[in-house]
Design a protein around this motif. Structure first.
Motif, PDB file in Angstrom:
ATOM      1  N   GLN A  64      70.167 -10.164  52.945  1.00 16.53           N
ATOM      2  CA  GLN A  64      70.845 -10.236  54.257  1.00 16.53           C
ATOM      3  C   GLN A  64      69.934  -9.682  55.346  1.00 16.53           C
ATOM      4  OE1 GLN A  64      74.683  -8.157  53.467  1.00 16.53           O
ATOM      5  NE2 GLN A  64      75.501  -9.680  54.858  1.00 16.53           N
ATOM      6  N   ASN A  65      69.288  -8.580  55.037  1.00 16.58           N
ATOM      7  CA  ASN A  65      68.370  -7.958  56.003  1.00 16.58           C
ATOM      8  C   ASN A  65      67.249  -8.933  56.368  1.00 16.58           C
ATOM      9  OD1 ASN A  65      66.882  -6.181  57.532  1.00 16.58           O
ATOM     10  ND2 ASN A  65      66.621  -4.652  55.953  1.00 16.58           N
ATOM     11  N   MET A  66      66.744  -9.658  55.348  1.00 18.56           N
ATOM     12  CA  MET A  66      65.676 -10.633  55.607  1.00 18.56           C
ATOM     13  C   MET A  66      66.174 -11.763  56.506  1.00 18.56           C
ATOM     14  SD  MET A  66      62.532 -11.106  55.027  1.00 18.56           S
ATOM     15  CE  MET A  66      61.993 -12.165  56.364  1.00 18.56           C
ATOM     16  N   VAL A  67      67.396 -12.227  56.226  1.00 17.13           N
ATOM     17  CA  VAL A  67      67.968 -13.301  57.062  1.00 17.13           C
ATOM     18  C   VAL A  67      68.162 -12.774  58.494  1.00 17.13           C
ATOM     19  CG1 VAL A  67      69.971 -14.819  57.397  1.00 17.13           C
ATOM     20  CG2 VAL A  67      69.069 -14.443  55.098  1.00 17.13           C
ATOM     21  N   TRP A  68      68.594 -11.517  58.613  1.00 20.19           N
ATOM     22  CA  TRP A  68      68.758 -10.926  59.945  1.00 20.19           C
ATOM     23  C   TRP A  68      67.425 -10.874  60.706  1.00 20.19           C
ATOM     24  CZ3 TRP A  68      70.719  -9.916  64.304  1.00 20.19           C
ATOM     25  CH2 TRP A  68      70.226  -8.893  65.116  1.00 20.19           C
ATOM     26  N   ILE A  69      66.352 -10.515  60.001  1.00 15.83           N
ATOM     27  CA  ILE A  69      65.034 -10.462  60.654  1.00 15.83           C
ATOM     28  C   ILE A  69      64.658 -11.863  61.162  1.00 15.83           C
ATOM     29  CG2 ILE A  69      62.547 -10.106  60.217  1.00 15.83           C
ATOM     30  CD1 ILE A  69      63.437  -7.691  58.415  1.00 15.83           C
ATOM     31  N   LEU A  95      60.970  -9.259  47.802  1.00 19.77           N
ATOM     32  CA  LEU A  95      61.717 -10.412  47.266  1.00 19.77           C
ATOM     33  C   LEU A  95      60.802 -11.483  46.681  1.00 19.77           C
ATOM     34  CD1 LEU A  95      64.335 -10.957  50.173  1.00 19.77           C
ATOM     35  CD2 LEU A  95      64.765  -9.917  47.931  1.00 19.77           C
ATOM     36  N   LYS A  96      59.485 -11.258  46.798  1.00 20.98           N
ATOM     37  CA  LYS A  96      58.472 -12.263  46.376  1.00 20.98           C
ATOM     38  C   LYS A  96      58.754 -13.588  47.109  1.00 20.98           C
ATOM     39  CE  LYS A  96      57.291  -9.437  42.837  1.00 20.98           C
ATOM     40  NZ  LYS A  96      58.094  -8.275  43.159  1.00 20.98           N
ATOM     41  N   ALA A  97      59.055 -13.459  48.383  1.00 24.69           N
ATOM     42  CA  ALA A  97      59.436 -14.639  49.175  1.00 24.69           C
ATOM     43  C   ALA A  97      58.250 -15.181  49.972  1.00 24.69           C
ATOM     44  CB  ALA A  97      60.571 -14.258  50.126  1.00 24.69           C
ATOM     45  N   GLN A  98      58.446 -16.349  50.535  1.00 24.00           N
ATOM     46  CA  GLN A  98      57.437 -16.946  51.420  1.00 24.00           C
ATOM     47  C   GLN A  98      58.155 -17.591  52.597  1.00 24.00           C
ATOM     48  OE1 GLN A  98      55.940 -19.216  48.089  1.00 24.00           O
ATOM     49  NE2 GLN A  98      53.847 -18.544  48.591  1.00 24.00           N
ATOM     50  N   ALA A 149      56.059 -13.879  63.674  1.00 28.40           N
ATOM     51  CA  ALA A 149      56.768 -12.637  64.004  1.00 28.40           C
ATOM     52  C   ALA A 149      57.677 -12.198  62.850  1.00 28.40           C
ATOM     53  CB  ALA A 149      57.594 -12.835  65.275  1.00 28.40           C
ATOM     54  N   ILE A 150      58.340 -13.182  62.217  1.00 20.90           N
ATOM     55  CA  ILE A 150      59.208 -12.868  61.070  1.00 20.90           C
ATOM     56  C   ILE A 150      58.357 -12.298  59.918  1.00 20.90           C
ATOM     57  CG2 ILE A 150      60.688 -13.874  59.261  1.00 20.90           C
ATOM     58  CD1 ILE A 150      61.558 -15.980  61.405  1.00 20.90           C
ATOM     59  N   SER A 151      57.219 -12.952  59.682  1.00 17.31           N
ATOM     60  CA  SER A 151      56.337 -12.518  58.591  1.00 17.31           C
ATOM     61  C   SER A 151      55.849 -11.094  58.816  1.00 17.31           C
ATOM     62  CB  SER A 151      55.123 -13.447  58.476  1.00 17.31           C
ATOM     63  OG  SER A 151      55.549 -14.762  58.266  1.00 17.31           O
ATOM     64  N   GLU A 152      55.520 -10.793  60.073  1.00 22.66           N
ATOM     65  CA  GLU A 152      55.008  -9.460  60.408  1.00 22.66           C
ATOM     66  C   GLU A 152      56.105  -8.404  60.217  1.00 22.66           C
ATOM     67  OE1 GLU A 152      52.039  -8.448  61.093  1.00 22.66           O
ATOM     68  OE2 GLU A 152      52.638  -6.378  61.552  1.00 22.66           O
ATOM     69  N   ASP A 188      59.166 -22.486  69.360  1.00 21.39           N
ATOM     70  CA  ASP A 188      57.823 -22.349  68.794  1.00 21.39           C
ATOM     71  C   ASP A 188      57.972 -21.790  67.376  1.00 21.39           C
ATOM     72  OD1 ASP A 188      55.273 -21.691  68.066  1.00 21.39           O
ATOM     73  OD2 ASP A 188      54.707 -20.876  70.024  1.00 21.39           O
ATOM     74  N   THR A 189      58.020 -22.697  66.392  1.00 22.86           N
ATOM     75  CA  THR A 189      58.293 -22.249  65.020  1.00 22.86           C
ATOM     76  C   THR A 189      57.120 -21.450  64.448  1.00 22.86           C
ATOM     77  OG1 THR A 189      57.516 -24.343  64.115  1.00 22.86           O
ATOM     78  CG2 THR A 189      59.888 -24.146  64.513  1.00 22.86           C
ATOM     79  N   ALA A 190      55.894 -21.769  64.892  1.00 22.79           N
ATOM     80  CA  ALA A 190      54.723 -21.052  64.355  1.00 22.79           C
ATOM     81  C   ALA A 190      54.753 -19.583  64.806  1.00 22.79           C
ATOM     82  CB  ALA A 190      53.440 -21.732  64.821  1.00 22.79           C
ATOM     83  N   ALA A 191      55.019 -19.376  66.108  1.00 17.82           N
ATOM     84  CA  ALA A 191      55.062 -18.008  66.621  1.00 17.82           C
ATOM     85  C   ALA A 191      56.238 -17.241  66.033  1.00 17.82           C
ATOM     86  CB  ALA A 191      55.163 -18.033  68.151  1.00 17.82           C
ATOM     87  N   THR A 192      57.361 -17.940  65.865  1.00 20.47           N
ATOM     88  CA  THR A 192      58.545 -17.288  65.301  1.00 20.47           C
ATOM     89  C   THR A 192      58.288 -16.909  63.851  1.00 20.47           C
ATOM     90  OG1 THR A 192      59.886 -18.680  66.744  1.00 20.47           O
ATOM     91  CG2 THR A 192      61.058 -17.530  65.002  1.00 20.47           C
ATOM     92  N   LYS A 193      57.681 -17.844  63.114  1.00 22.11           N
ATOM     93  CA  LYS A 193      57.363 -17.554  61.708  1.00 22.11           C
ATOM     94  C   LYS A 193      56.409 -16.357  61.599  1.00 22.11           C
ATOM     95  CE  LYS A 193      54.155 -18.713  58.410  1.00 22.11           C
ATOM     96  NZ  LYS A 193      52.969 -19.470  58.103  1.00 22.11           N
TER      97      LYS A 193
END
Lengths: 124, 222
Positions: B136-141, B199-202, B187-190, B180-185
């Motif tokens: 849930q925390n990851m989805v919130w981020i 979570l061993k997620a990508q 920021a989420i990754s960071e 801007d999905t690249a910038a959003t991705k």
């Protein structure tokens, strides 16, 4: 006295307006910043009661836009949070006495509106 | 969670704080509305002293407004209680839709303030074994960073779809408008790096199709 009420909770702001009207205060209510700016373009108000956290634009930014249109207008900020962050931001803008936390008691609000109006009258 | 997952804990605390602040705001608003309706009832009764009769239909409407608001406040408190209990929850098998729906329900006020609505595509059967609070925390981020990059002058609909690919599951976020999905991705990754590792997620983005995808193993790997 003419008061503009701005809060995104329609039921809250409509009921509050009705209760102020019962106390002889003319109250116009809106639920977003666009409608607030339109109302200010249309008519003059003595005081605006602004929710600090409005959708899309916060109450502090809205205050600056309204002030540009009606510089003599006074403001009371209304918030559900009562957080230090909100308190400090509003204090810097309006002075601590113009900051009220929800739920507001109608007598407290009415007294504050009359007090602000009287101060305005003294200055003019 | 043990000490080696300190950064995940810190993000969890931040998430918990943000959600409880938002929920307390909703409760305060509900109380303010109940307060005004109760005050209005008092005002109408007081007016009878001045000869204005009480209108039973009006009184019933106000009473119904109070009942509705109490029910709403009760729903909010129940949500808060479930959320509070989820913090220390064990590894559990849940559907992706349950996780996303509960995250969205907690964040709906913040989303509404930004003009963002949510929809869900049909498949609600895909399951994941996870620690629900952390996912849930990851989805919130993800949501938080989407909110930050969305221009609130336009309304955005965020549609969630769910997929199962080999040993993984995917939460697909489709945007109704250009973002801007690249910038959003990035920021989420960071921001979500510790949880992504946990979570061993990508995270993937697809600018052409206006999507961001969160992919993770369907079985939790400790």
């Amino acid at each position: 006295m003419r008061v503009l009420l701005v809060d995104d909770e329609e039921e809250l702001v409509a009921t509050l307006a009705e209760r102020l009207e019962m106390r002889g205060i003319t109250a116009c209510w809106v639920t977003n910043h666009r409608a607030a700016l339109e109302a200010v373009d249309r008519e003059r108000f003595d005081i605006a009661l602004l929710d600090v956290r409005l959708p899309e634009m916060n109450g502090l930014d809205l205050k600056r836009l309204i002030e540009a249109k009606q510089p003599t207008m006074k403001f009371i900020f209304l918030t559900g949070h009562g957080s230090e962050e909100d308190f400090n931001a509003c204090s810097a803008e309006s002075g601590r006495e113009y900051y009220l936390i929800k739920p507001v008691q109608i007598d407290v609000l009415t007294a504050k509106l009359h007090e602000i109006c009287a101060e305005q009258g003294d200055r003019q | 969670m043990n000490g080696s997952h300190g950064k995940v804990d810190t993000l969890g605390l931040d998430y918990f704080g943000r959600m409880t602040a938002s929920i307390s705001h909703e409760i305060k608003n509900g109380l303010a509305i109940i307060n005004e309706n109760a005050g209005l009832l008092g005002d109408l009764v007081a007016l009878t002293d001045k000869g204005r009769p009480l209108d039973p239909a009006r009184l019933e409407t106000i009473a119904e407004n109070i009942r509705r608001r109490v029910q709403h406040a009760d729903d909010i408190v129940r949500r808060l209680n479930q959320f509070a209990h989820s913090v220390s929850g064990p590894v559990t098998t849940v559907t992706l839709r349950e996780i996303v729906e509960s995250t969205v329900a907690l964040a709906h006020r913040i989303a509404a303030m930004k003009g963002i609505a949510f929809t869900f595509s049909q498949d609600d059967t895909i399951k994941v074994e996870t620690i629900p609070f952390i996912l849930q925390n990851m989805v919130w981020i993800c949501l938080k960073n989407i909110f930050q990059r969305h221009d609130s002058d336009t309304n955005l609909t965020l549609d969630f779809a769910f997929q199962e690919i080999e040993t993984d599951v995917v939460i697909v976020m489709n945007f109704s408008h250009e973002i801007d999905t690249a910038a959003t991705k990035a920021a989420i990754s960071e921001e979500g790096k510790p949880i992504i590792l946990f979570l061993k997620a990508q995270i993937y983005n697809d600018q052409t199709n206006r999507t961001i995808q969160l992919r993770m193993p369907k079985k939790f790997i400790d």
